[in-house]
Structures are given as structure tokens and as C-alpha cells.
Design a protein around this motif. Structure first.
Motif, short mmCIF file in Angstrom:
data_model
loop_
_atom_site.label_atom_id
_atom_site.label_comp_id
_atom_site.label_asym_id
_atom_site.label_seq_id
_atom_site.Cartn_x
_atom_site.Cartn_y
_atom_site.Cartn_z
N ARG A 131 0.78 -1.25 -0.04
CA ARG A 131 0.02 0.20 -0.15
C ARG A 131 0.97 1.18 0.11
O ARG A 131 1.89 1.27 0.61
CB ARG A 131 -0.75 0.10 1.18
CG ARG A 131 -0.32 0.05 2.47
CD ARG A 131 -0.97 -0.91 3.50
NE ARG A 131 -0.59 -0.85 4.78
CZ ARG A 131 0.55 -1.64 5.18
NH1 ARG A 131 1.27 -2.45 4.76
NH2 ARG A 131 0.80 -1.65 6.52
N ARG A 134 0.40 6.47 3.70
CA ARG A 134 -0.80 6.97 3.96
C ARG A 134 -1.20 7.38 5.49
O ARG A 134 -0.33 6.77 6.36
CB ARG A 134 -1.96 6.37 3.13
CG ARG A 134 -2.29 5.29 4.32
CD ARG A 134 -2.15 3.96 3.49
NE ARG A 134 -2.71 2.75 4.10
CZ ARG A 134 -2.58 2.07 5.12
NH1 ARG A 134 -1.21 2.42 5.45
NH2 ARG A 134 -3.12 1.02 5.56
N ARG A 135 -1.75 8.06 6.06
CA ARG A 135 -2.14 8.34 7.33
C ARG A 135 -2.55 7.06 7.79
O ARG A 135 -3.50 6.36 7.48
CB ARG A 135 -3.12 9.39 7.50
CG ARG A 135 -3.38 9.86 9.12
CD ARG A 135 -4.35 10.86 9.17
NE ARG A 135 -4.58 11.46 10.53
CZ ARG A 135 -5.48 12.10 10.93
NH1 ARG A 135 -6.49 12.63 10.06
NH2 ARG A 135 -5.64 12.58 12.19
N LEU A 136 -1.97 6.77 9.06
CA LEU A 136 -2.40 5.49 9.41
C LEU A 136 -3.83 5.71 10.65
O LEU A 136 -4.10 6.65 11.18
CB LEU A 136 -1.61 4.76 10.36
CG LEU A 136 -0.01 4.60 9.65
CD1 LEU A 136 0.72 3.82 10.85
CD2 LEU A 136 -0.47 3.55 8.53
N HIS A 137 -4.50 4.80 10.97
CA HIS A 137 -5.47 4.59 11.94
C HIS A 137 -6.53 5.66 11.56
O HIS A 137 -7.24 6.34 12.79
CB HIS A 137 -4.96 4.82 13.21
CG HIS A 137 -4.06 3.55 13.57
ND1 HIS A 137 -4.38 2.27 13.32
CD2 HIS A 137 -2.59 3.68 13.84
CE1 HIS A 137 -3.41 1.57 13.83
NE2 HIS A 137 -2.22 2.41 13.92
N THR A 138 -6.94 6.00 10.28
CA THR A 138 -8.22 6.49 10.00
C THR A 138 -8.99 5.50 9.79
O THR A 138 -9.08 4.31 10.14
CB THR A 138 -8.22 7.35 8.71
OG1 THR A 138 -7.88 6.31 7.56
CG2 THR A 138 -7.17 8.23 8.64
N ARG A 140 -10.96 4.57 7.53
CA ARG A 140 -10.87 3.85 6.15
C ARG A 140 -9.67 2.85 6.43
O ARG A 140 -9.94 1.73 5.99
CB ARG A 140 -10.76 4.78 5.04
CG ARG A 140 -10.55 3.97 3.60
CD ARG A 140 -10.62 5.25 2.70
NE ARG A 140 -9.28 6.03 2.66
CZ ARG A 140 -8.05 5.67 2.23
NH1 ARG A 140 -7.87 4.53 1.59
NH2 ARG A 140 -7.01 6.59 2.14
N THR A 141 -8.56 3.39 6.71
CA THR A 141 -7.36 2.48 6.68
C THR A 141 -7.49 1.52 7.79
O THR A 141 -7.00 0.21 7.62
CB THR A 141 -6.14 3.45 6.92
OG1 THR A 141 -6.17 4.22 8.17
CG2 THR A 141 -5.60 4.44 5.95
N ASP A 142 -8.33 1.78 9.07
CA ASP A 142 -8.49 0.67 9.82
C ASP A 142 -9.36 -0.42 9.46
O ASP A 142 -8.96 -1.55 9.51
CB ASP A 142 -8.96 1.31 11.21
CG ASP A 142 -7.77 1.97 12.12
OD1 ASP A 142 -6.70 1.88 11.87
OD2 ASP A 142 -8.26 2.47 13.30
N GLN A 144 -9.55 -1.12 6.29
CA GLN A 144 -8.79 -2.06 5.39
C GLN A 144 -7.95 -2.97 5.94
O GLN A 144 -7.93 -4.22 5.52
CB GLN A 144 -7.83 -1.02 4.56
CG GLN A 144 -8.88 -0.34 3.39
CD GLN A 144 -8.06 0.87 2.84
OE1 GLN A 144 -6.95 1.07 3.25
NE2 GLN A 144 -8.35 1.41 1.67
N ALA A 145 -7.35 -2.61 7.03
CA ALA A 145 -6.27 -3.46 7.72
C ALA A 145 -6.98 -4.54 8.44
O ALA A 145 -6.49 -5.51 8.44
CB ALA A 145 -5.49 -2.55 8.82
N ASP A 327 -0.38 -2.42 10.14
CA ASP A 327 -0.44 -1.05 11.09
C ASP A 327 -0.80 -1.44 12.44
O ASP A 327 -1.09 -0.46 13.19
CB ASP A 327 -1.92 0.01 10.61
CG ASP A 327 -1.64 0.17 9.03
OD1 ASP A 327 -0.64 0.51 8.53
OD2 ASP A 327 -2.91 0.58 8.52
#
Length: 430
Positions: A131, A134-138, A140-142, A144-145, A327
Motif C-alpha cells: 500500500r 498514508r495516514r494510519l488509523h483513520t 478507512r485505513t483501519d 482496510q487493515a 498497521d
């Protein structure tokens, strides 16, 4: 030309500066090393290229996941032997780069490169998450993880976890089954939370619904379970319906930051806080505090790492981040307690159950190995290999006290100061 395995062993020992504690078997059938040691099998030259282009843990992991590298003999013994050469060295290969300044080592490294074949970096296995930065723990990203880790397939998790479908450390009071130990863990959490009929429980990161079902069935509470995994939620809702508990258990696909229907009498967070991240942890703690009624209790069950002399130098495990928990971050238990206290909680009990997780993981590995072909069909050979390596290495890490796991009981103590807990909460056996 000399056989590959003896050459590899001699060259590797020059580069690493010490004897290899494992036996080597090369692609040409040659072998070298202690005859009674576990054997690392390099099935092709590509295995060597993977390790040379990514020295350290990530290169070994790529070789393992792709099937280019294998182990003959006991996997735990092999991982334990390799720990001093890889996992306890500089994982970013700074140590190797410094060693290569030595002329003899440089010559050995050049020969290894020649032995590895075409100097082209092999593509990472498809199971490796790739990936952009990108900014972690938004939100959206949480999501995805979580999807990467948990949406592997419920059938696969049934093989690994067994009928309990509990994906966290069991509590072994005797030599019972994995299922009985997981039931004992759930009951221990319910006891620490002091659950009583008619209360409301929020289960953060509810997984496949086991805690929610146990608490509603055995203690008569109403439960809201939240997860970011669509597959977990669907599975948990089906189990709830089959148990006849739909009137008492609600399973939501929801971020913990979006829960607004407090107050709750108790909150359980079991194996979820590792996904929160250091930058978000105080926000997480404050959110849970705000959702509790005065006198409400939080049981936070969380894996912890050992503290470092320089905390700013902490780096996420590269294999775990690339293949298992994208993450994910581990914090020392002291940091967790401090953040909970900063959020307003009174921390009343911290119990380490590190040895219990090692035993749990060995049972999960045994489950996977016993139904290996089926697990491969449900996912992929690479994914099954990821899980076998991750769980076996984690079992050793818990056994060797490189990581731990703790249950932290915290209370939203009212202004009166009455925590609601009994004066004595522990019974010790000599």
C-alpha cells in the motif's frame, strides 16, 4: 563446481560472523551443517535472492511464504535457533551492512550473489500487503487493515480456532481442551466485569461473537458487539440467531469511534486494542470512558511488548506488518495503564497471562497442521504458510518473554470514590 549447501554454509557464517545453528539443504540436493539440527531447505536459487535483496526478517519471510524456503524437522526448534541470527539482530540489516565493510566478508557476499543467480529482485508473494504511504488509523485505513487480517474466510478460522471461535489468549486452569480454556477465559472476563442480569455490555472488536454470546447466555446481559469485519459480523449474527439470543445480542459493523449509544455498564475489549495505534490510543481510552456509566468497568485484554531504552526507536515488526496485522502496534503494559489513567480510568487490576498465550498458539498451530490440505484449499498455500509461521514464532516470543499479554481491569470511578469492587479480588495459590 562445489555443492551448493557447503558453500552456502561457509559463506553465510562469514557474513554473519558465527556458526549456523541449523542444517542447510540446497536446491542441488547437497546438505551441510549439524546432522541433528533442524534443516532449512532452499528449494531454488530464488530463495537465496529473496534473502540477499531483503536481508533479515522480511527476506526470510518472503522466501517462506512463497515456498522457496522450508523447514524439515521441528519448526519451533528451527525458529528458536534462528532467533539469535535474525529476530534479535538489527532487523533492518544495519548490522550486515557494517559487517560487509570487512574485505573477507565483502568477498563472501559477492560469492553469495553469484551463487544466487540473476541479480533481479524477486517480486514479493501475493499475500504481502502493498500500500502507498498514508495516514494510519483513520476509519478507512483501519477498516482496510482489519479486512486484510480477518476476512480470510470463516471456514479457515474454524480450522485454526476450533469450535470456540475465540481469537485471543485462552486461560488454562488445568490440562483441559482448547475449548474449555477459552470458555474459562470468557468466564474470567465476565467475573472481572461483575456482569449481572439486565446490564448492558459493549464488546469492542467482538470477533465471531463468542464473548457476546457467552455473556448474554450465562449472565443475562444485553450486549452490543462491534467489528469492522463484514465476514465476522455475518458469522456472529448467524450464531446469535442459532442460540436464540437475537433479543439480547446486537452485532454491528461499526468503528469504536462511532458508538454513541452509551451509557454501558461494562465494556470488554479483547485483543482489539493492538489495532488502535499509539497516536490514537488516548482517543480510544477516552471514548470507552465516555461510554461507561459511573462505576462501569472496562476489561482491556491486550498484547504488550517489552519497553525499550529508546522508545522513539521502536519499529513495527516487518513480517507482521506486511503479512498479518497491517498497521498493528504493540505498547508496553505501563504505557497502556498510563493512557487509561489519563483518560480518567482508575486501574484496579493488571494480570499477566503470558504463558497462557504460548500454550494457546501451539494449539492453534496443531489445529492448522492437522488439517493443512483443507486450509490450503480454503485460502492459498502462501496464506496458510503465513499463519503457520506467525503463530509458531509468536508462541516462542511469548515463551521467551519477548512479548506478553495482560488483562487490565479499569473503572470509571464516580466522584464518591466508591469503585464498586470488593476489598479482595485475587486468590493466590503458593
Amino acid at each position: 563446481m562445489a555443492e551448493a549447501a557447503p558453500r552456502l554454509r561457509n559463506l553465510a557464517e562469514q557474513v554473519l560472523g558465527g556458526p549456523l545453528p541449523v542444517r542447510l539443504k540446497a536446491w542441488d540436493g547437497s546438505e551441510a551443517g549439524p546432522p541433528d539440527a533442524p534443516t532449512l531447505v532452499l528449494r531454488n536459487r530464488r530463495a537465496l535472492r529473496r534473502m540477499l535483496f531483503k536481508p533479515g526478517e522480511l527476506g526470510l519471510a518472503r522466501a517462506w511464504v512463497s515456498g522457496d524456503l522450508d523447514v524439515e524437522g521441528d519448526l519451533y526448534t528451527a525458529l528458536d535457533a534462528m532467533a539469535g541470527l535474525v529476530w534479535e539482530r538489527d532487523e533492518d540489516a544495519r548490522g550486515l551492512r557494517q559487517a560487509v565493510r570487512d574485505p573477507g566478508v565483502r568477498a563472501a557476499a559477492r560469492e553469495l550473489l553469484l551463487l544466487a543467480g540473476p541479480p533481479i529482485p524477486p517480486a514479493p508473494p501475493s499475500e504481502e500487503i502493498r500500500r502507498p504511504r498514508r495516514r494510519l488509523h483513520t476509519r478507512r485505513t483501519d477498516k482496510q487493515a482489519i479486512s486484510h487480517h480477518y476476512d480470510v474466510g470463516n471456514d479457515f478460522y474454524e480450522i485454526v480456532l476450533g469450535p470456540s471461535m475465540v481469537y485471543s489468549c485462552a486461560y488454562w486452569e488445568d490440562a483441559g481442551t482448547l475449548e474449555s480454556a477459552q470458555r474459562d477465559k470468557l468466564e474470567l472476563i465476565c467475573a472481572k466485569l461483575g456482569l449481572k442480569e439486565g446490564q448492558r455490555l459493549l464488546d469492542v472488536g467482538c470477533g465471531w461473537g463468542s464473548m457476546a454470546i457467552h455473556a448474554a447466555r450465562e449472565h443475562g446481559v444485553s450486549v452490543v458487539g462491534i467489528t469492522l469485519s463484514q465476514e465476522q459480523a455475518a458469522y456472529a449474527r448467524k450464531r446469535v440467531a442459532e442460540e436464540g439470543l437475537a433479543d439480547r445480542v446486537e452485532i454491528r459493523v461499526q468503528d469504536y469511534r462511532d458508538v454513541v449509544d452509551g451509557p454501558y455498564d461494562a465494556i470488554s475489549s479483547i485483543g482489539m486494542a493492538e489495532h488502535v495505534g499509539a497516536e490514537r490510543y488516548l482517543e480510544y481510552a477516552r471514548q470507552l470512558y465516555s461510554l461507561l456509566a459511573p462505576g462501569g468497568r472496562l476489561l482491556n485484554h491486550q498484547i504488550a511488548r517489552r519497553p525499550q531504552s529508546d522508545e522513539s526507536a521502536y519499529e513495527v515488526d516487518r513480517f507482521i506488518d506486511a503479512y498479518v496485522f497491517p498497521d498493528g502496534e504493540l505498547a508496553p503494559v505501563g504505557t497502556t495503564v498510563t493512557q487509561l489513567e489519563r483518560a480518567g480510568f482508575e486501574v484496579r487490576d493488571v494480570e499477566s497471562i503470558r504463558e497462557h498465550y504460548a500454550r494457546t498458539l501451539r494449539r492453534w498451530v496443531a489445529n492448522l497442521e492437522a488439517d493443512w490440505d483443507h486450509a490450503v484449499r480454503l485460502t492459498s498455500p502462501g496464506r496458510a504458510r503465513v499463519w503457520r509461521l506467525y503463530m509458531a514464532a509468536s508462541a516462542l516470543a511469548f515463551e521467551r518473554n519477548r512479548i506478553g499479554v495482560n488483562q487490565v481491569l479499569a473503572v470509571r470511578t464516580p466522584e464518591s470514590g466508591d469503585s464498586g469492587l470488593p476489598l479482595r479480588t485475587r486468590t493466590w495459590n503458593a
